[in-house]
Write an enzyme that holds these catalytic residues in place. Sequence first.
Site, short mmCIF file in Angstrom:
data_model
loop_
_atom_site.label_atom_id
_atom_site.label_comp_id
_atom_site.label_asym_id
_atom_site.label_seq_id
_atom_site.Cartn_x
_atom_site.Cartn_y
_atom_site.Cartn_z
N ASN A 231 38.31 85.58 54.78
CA ASN A 231 39.63 85.04 55.13
C ASN A 231 40.65 86.18 55.20
OD1 ASN A 231 40.74 85.45 52.35
ND2 ASN A 231 39.03 84.09 51.90
N ASP A 300 35.54 78.47 49.86
CA ASP A 300 35.12 77.16 49.32
C ASP A 300 33.67 76.86 49.67
OD1 ASP A 300 37.57 76.50 48.12
OD2 ASP A 300 38.40 75.93 50.06
N LYS A 310 18.73 90.94 59.88
CA LYS A 310 19.79 90.66 60.85
C LYS A 310 19.35 89.55 61.82
CE LYS A 310 22.63 92.85 64.33
NZ LYS A 310 22.66 93.92 65.30
N PHE A 346 47.00 79.20 42.73
CA PHE A 346 47.78 79.26 43.97
C PHE A 346 47.35 78.14 44.90
CE2 PHE A 346 50.42 83.09 44.28
CZ PHE A 346 50.12 83.67 43.07
N LYS A 360 46.57 69.75 43.02
CA LYS A 360 45.81 70.85 42.39
C LYS A 360 46.20 71.00 40.92
CE LYS A 360 44.71 73.05 46.59
NZ LYS A 360 45.06 73.69 47.76
N LYS A 364 43.07 70.02 38.59
CA LYS A 364 42.43 71.16 37.93
C LYS A 364 43.00 71.40 36.53
CE LYS A 364 41.47 73.49 42.31
NZ LYS A 364 41.10 74.74 42.98
#
Length: 424
Positions: A231, A300, A310, A346, A360, A364
Amino acid sequence: MINFESPASGPVFMNEDKKKYCIGLGVTGGIAAYKAIEVLRLLQRAGCDVKVAMTSHAAEFIRPLTFRALSGHYVLVDDYDPGNPDPIAHINFSQSIDLFLVVPATANTLAKFANGIADDFVSSTYLASTAPVMVAPAMNSLMWDHPATRRNIERLKYDGVMFVEPVSGELACKTVGTGKLEDVENITAQVLEALGGAGANERVSDLTAESFLITVGGTREAIDPVRFITNHSSGKMGFAIAAAAFERGAKVTVVAASTSADAPSGPRIVRVESARDMYRAVISEIDGATVYVGAAAVSDYRPKNEAATKIKKKDMDEMTLELEKTDDILAEVANSRKNGQIIAGFAAETTNLIEYAREKLLKKDLDIVVANDITQEGAGFNTDTNIVTILTKGVDEPESLPLMSKRELADQIIDRIVKIRNAG
Ligand code: CTP
């Protein structure tokens, strides 16, 4: 009493009773002029009073009113402006400062300084000042490398001017090379260091009893030995928290996945690649932590079967990757938290910011969620700034903070952690 010896001038003294340094901030006409706003705010946070002088070209990029509102001082652009409250401003301005900092310093301004040309307020201040001078240049790399600029830089260094060297990166003209303004945090740190570090130490060492464990960066989930899923995380926000916590006296361990930002010196850094590596590193470190900050962008999902060799495209026209969920590290840490551990996470969202962030926080079982809408300009990945809303357990109202540098935000987040600790 602190004594500065500038090779260009005599000693300069600062009155200790003032408790603050007064910085003259010269802003000259480059695209990076907007970054001078962040430098001003960081210097203020470090306890400095900042007075701003601008060239008329700089005032085309940023209006003097912005600096006036933030600094609380009249902004000097033209000595002869009838609105100027001080008829000999360049003398009085230059005599009232403990350091003259120029951000950004253009090639033109460096040339004027090097040759004693004083045809605007910033260059007049340079000539009239006995304070140490620091410049943070920013310009196109061809201008930076030009023999004329190199000569001027040599001359200025000889005259005792301190340089915050520009860094390599993508420039406003879309070319890549040396000439990009150094990070605002590093500019501020070099100013404070030049001033004897006194400003930097003004924030109390309020974290000496805390051990921070912070995750940073973007994990990489291997598809085969050459490819991975990742990301946009740069690691800037997490590293800023690590630097701030360390400066405030905490023991700091950072578990860092892939990052493009520089790691701070001081904290211990444990490097990892994947979400699985990060999970293992966190679990082995968590017992020693009193505060956990999950600033990493953890994947995730990961490919269910990593190919050992490969993957060759000749074997297939289409490809489907089967993914499986990774462990939620933050949820796991919160779930097995020890007495007194404070846990912050975050939430980077593109829609329904508060709703998802609150979800969240509750799901959590976190103490703090720092939520940002990454579609907003100045927020999110790979920027030096962020705009966040902080949600705290047991507090109904989310707290929206204005645009600020990630370094400044790091202290804001830590301030909230300290508040939770003090509330027991
Ligand atoms: N996080 C984590 N482990 C994961 C995924 C995320 O520790 N496997 C942490 C991040 O470091 C961050 C927070 O969880 O502090 C983000 O929450 P999350 O619900 O996972 O957000 P997203 O990954 O964006 O997922 P969603 O698509 O559900 O919003």
